[in-house]
Design a protein around this motif. Structure first.
Motif, PDB file in Angstrom:
ATOM      1  N   SER A   1      -6.207   3.536   2.671  1.00 32.59           N
ATOM      2  CA  SER A   1      -7.255   3.021   1.741  1.00 32.59           C
ATOM      3  C   SER A   1      -8.213   4.103   1.521  1.00 32.59           C
ATOM      4  O   SER A   1      -8.535   4.785   2.632  1.00 32.59           O
TER       5      SER A   1
ATOM      6  N   GLY B   1       0.837  -1.197  -0.056  1.00 32.29           N
ATOM      7  CA  GLY B   1      -0.023  -0.025  -0.135  1.00 32.29           C
ATOM      8  C   GLY B   1       0.911   1.307  -0.156  1.00 32.29           C
ATOM      9  O   GLY B   1       2.000   1.426   0.765  1.00 32.29           O
TER      10      GLY B   1
ATOM     11  N   GLY C   1      -2.797   3.901  -2.620  1.00 34.45           N
ATOM     12  CA  GLY C   1      -3.754   2.883  -2.000  1.00 34.45           C
ATOM     13  C   GLY C   1      -3.053   1.653  -2.181  1.00 34.45           C
ATOM     14  O   GLY C   1      -2.193   1.363  -2.445  1.00 34.45           O
ATOM     15  N   MET C   2      -3.957   0.451  -2.010  1.00 30.73           N
ATOM     16  CA  MET C   2      -3.850  -1.008  -2.324  1.00 30.73           C
ATOM     17  C   MET C   2      -3.509  -1.450  -3.672  1.00 30.73           C
ATOM     18  O   MET C   2      -4.770  -1.040  -4.063  1.00 30.73           O
TER      19      MET C   2
ATOM     20  N   ILE D   1      -2.277   7.652   0.077  1.00 31.75           N
ATOM     21  CA  ILE D   1      -3.509   8.281  -0.948  1.00 31.75           C
ATOM     22  C   ILE D   1      -3.204   9.822  -0.979  1.00 31.75           C
ATOM     23  O   ILE D   1      -3.902  10.319  -1.971  1.00 31.75           O
TER      24      ILE D   1
ATOM     25  N   VAL E   1      -7.086  -2.958  -5.911  1.00 35.55           N
ATOM     26  CA  VAL E   1      -8.398  -2.199  -5.637  1.00 35.55           C
ATOM     27  C   VAL E   1      -8.470  -0.998  -6.552  1.00 35.55           C
ATOM     28  O   VAL E   1      -7.948   0.161  -6.362  1.00 35.55           O
TER      29      VAL E   1
ATOM     30  N   PRO F   1       0.270  -3.581   4.411  1.00 30.96           N
ATOM     31  CA  PRO F   1      -0.963  -2.796   4.414  1.00 30.96           C
ATOM     32  C   PRO F   1      -0.772  -1.379   4.554  1.00 30.96           C
ATOM     33  O   PRO F   1       0.051  -0.960   5.004  1.00 30.96           O
TER      34      PRO F   1
END
Length: 292
Positions: free
Chosen positions: A116, A9, A87-88, A12, A91, A113
């Motif tokens: 998100s 991740g 983000g991840m 963002i 997704v 992680p």
């Protein structure tokens, strides 16, 4: 022994949100597959690290062709780090094909992680978060967009969408048409960045606001359909409510919009019920009575 695929991740918005393990993985990976190698370079500079492995691009345009190459590197024992722009991975970003191919070959997969946009927007929305659906991006064409929204019009879980800023007003207007003007929603813009903004309100009001122009990365959170109550009103009850408002002096158009908002229905449904009742009043045995 086969290698390991690491899904990492990335921030963002605020680079300070980068998970601590990300820097270490960027340094130690044998191969770094990045959605945009230029953004990867800016990220490593911000984290004050340097990649030591091979850097390759991995984006929507070359995802199919490059996946076998990365799988072969994994089979050969490489540690492959996959990062996307924010983000991840997987997704609404590249990654699914590589993960599926790695699973098929029995390759170990792990994750670092990170932030998100989906979960951040949900938490900030003020809407129920115990159950939700992530719908990604809606189709660009108006007809396909409406069709997709109608598929989930009765969904009771909170809905989360990504959207481009130049399409936001059209999307919110379409949501108001399908879900109902009064359905609550939140538009989350530029999450974790300097100009972060969360605009909350009924879909119809948000559509008017967005028509003035909105910039930045957008996540839209929409309240799920009502579980009970006015959503189950039959057409006759809808017509009666419109009639009561009209008799109180409210113009029919405004009455229809208000009843639709109360019922959590698209205004088209209420309008159709009123038109049907009007036509029936003209041709039926009680012609001349009721709506005119």
């Amino acid at each position: 022994m086969t290698g390991t695929l690491v899904l990492a991740g990335t921030p963002i918005g605020n680079v300070s949100d980068a998970p601590p393990r990300l820097a270490a993985e960027l340094v130690s990976a044998d191969v770094v597959a990045a959605e945009d190698t230029r953004r990867l370079r800016r990220l490593t500079q911000a984290l004050e690290v340097q990649t030591t492995g091979r850097v390759v691009s991995y984006f929507e345009g070359n995802e199919t062709a490059r996946t076998p190459e990365l799988v072969e590197a994994l089979v050969g024992g490489a540690r492959v780090l996959l990062v996307t722009d924010a983000g991840m991975p997987s997704v609404s970003d590249p990654g699914y094909r590589l993960v599926a191919a790695a699973v098929e070959r029995g390759i170990k997969i792990t994750a670092v992680p990170g932030p998100s946009a989906v979960l951040t927007a949900l938490a900030l929305s003020g809407l129920p978060v115990d159950r939700f659906c992530f719908e990604g991006f809606l189709p660009r064409k108006a007809g396909e967009r409406l069709s997709k929204l109608r598929e989930v019009a009765g969904e009771r879980r909170t809905l989360v969408y990504f959207e481009a800023p130049h399409r936001l007003d059209d999307t919110l207007a379409a949501m108001a048409e399908v879900f109902g003007d009064g359905r609550r929603a939140a538009v989350c813009r530029e999450l974790t960045k300097t100009y972060e903004e969360v605009k909350r309100g009924p879909l119809a009001e948000l559509a008017v606001w967005a028509a003035e122009g909105v910039r930045g990365e957008i996540t839209v959170v929409v309240e799920g359909a009502p579980v009970s109550g006015t959503q189950r009103l039959d057409p006759a009850e809808l017509v009666l409510r419109v009639t009561v408002r009209e008799e109180a002096g409210q113009p029919r158009k405004e009455a229809i919009v208000a009843v639709a908002a109360e019922a959590g229905l698209p205004k088209r449904d209420v309008f159709d019920a009123v038109v049907a009742a009007k036509n029936a009043a003209r041709t039926g045995p009680t012609a001349g009575k009721g709506l005119t």
